[in-house]
Design an enzyme around this catalytic site. Sequence first.
Site, PDB file in Angstrom:
ATOM      1  N   CYS A   1       0.829  -1.204   0.000  1.00 18.53           N
ATOM      2  CA  CYS A   1       0.000   0.000   0.000  1.00 18.53           C
ATOM      3  C   CYS A   1       0.866   1.257   0.000  1.00 18.53           C
ATOM      4  CB  CYS A   1      -0.926  -0.009   1.213  1.00 18.53           C
ATOM      5  SG  CYS A   1      -2.087   1.381   1.272  1.00 18.53           S
TER       6      CYS A   1
ATOM      7  N   CYS B   1      -6.169  -4.033   6.991  1.00 22.23           N
ATOM      8  CA  CYS B   1      -7.301  -3.100   6.953  1.00 22.23           C
ATOM      9  C   CYS B   1      -8.503  -3.635   6.190  1.00 22.23           C
ATOM     10  CB  CYS B   1      -6.862  -1.761   6.373  1.00 22.23           C
ATOM     11  SG  CYS B   1      -6.412  -1.792   4.626  1.00 22.23           S
TER      12      CYS B   1
END
Length: 394
Positions: free
Chosen positions: A95, A193
């Site tokens: 990410c 997440c």
Amino acid sequence: MSGGVDSAVAAARAVEAGHDVVGVHLALNRMPGTLRTGSRGCCTIEDSNDAWRACDRLGIPFYVWDFSERFKADVVDDFVAEYSAGRTPNPCMRCNERIKFAALLEKALALGFDAVCTGHYAKVLRAADGSPELHRAADWAKDQSYVLGVLTAEQLEHCLFPLADTPSKAEVRAEAEHRGLSVAKKPDSHDICFISDGDTRGWLAEQIEMEPGDIVDETGAKVGEHAGANAFTVGQRKGLRLGRPAPDGKPRFVLEIRPKDATVVVGPEKLLAVEWIRGIRLSWAGLPPAGAEAGEEFACEAQVRAHGDPVPARARVEPAGGDPASGGTAGGDPADGGPAEGEPADGVPGPVLHLTLDAPLRGVAPGQTVVLYQGTRVLGQATIDAATALDRVG
């Protein structure tokens, strides 16, 4: 602006320093109605609202940028593909590499902004020649330089980390409360997440077609069966459900995953000790050490987990296509400290990192990231392609 306390205080400090600040929240979740559960999950509707409230308190504009499609392709799909291949990826690294400091930074620069400012605990310093270097934060307990090890020199030129010299997270929370930020006591987010309930194995079972197979010990003897090798990770102890106990009665751990024949290899804890690592997808966080790109050995410290302890090591970079001086290939040479598989397991071209550890590390899995340090400075990182004990090399 993630909606957490760190990014809120980082924004406040940037405003106080006189910068023209705009708050941006990244919409990464394709289920925007998802709510946060305690410290699990992030990028939820609640986080977006918290980010907006922080910006409103600071008197700065607030925007939401939808990167959900790119996040799915570059992070979620990559995560699934890596597990399908029997590797253990780090989605936070991906990410940072492809979303926060690639897609976000690219868009910010295109719109005329100078830098991306985040609440990461790390710092950018300048070398004698003026080039940027990534270093650990003052608070080693909260240091996040590991997950930023994928950043390049060009990206570091456009990064601001206002929390770099903050001595503790408690001080950040106290500052947030003093500034009247509603996130002062908000729990930190943990786990992956996009798997908000923390059940990675269950989530993967819905994404990957699991193929049942055998669990064997280090000698090749069958000791059990499994419903899908992709749900296991190297170093795992729980959930093995072995029908045949070890001869010494001690627990066994996952040593290896072989997705091609759906086999999981288990063995005693001592066999998890790793002293040699081969890394691919190598990148430098600034200028590489002198002589590194020419294949010269250099001393460093290696870290394989975000909050793991660094281990002294000796590193050598093998140029793409092999090292003519040693007669090796991109996969290494047994006589030169590498197994004889030839090309890296996933066929990725490029330079290869050979890392010999001065002290063994436990439970290192292909797919993880090894970050190299010299003191507080981050040298760079590589994706682990193979790891083993030196007496098992070749």
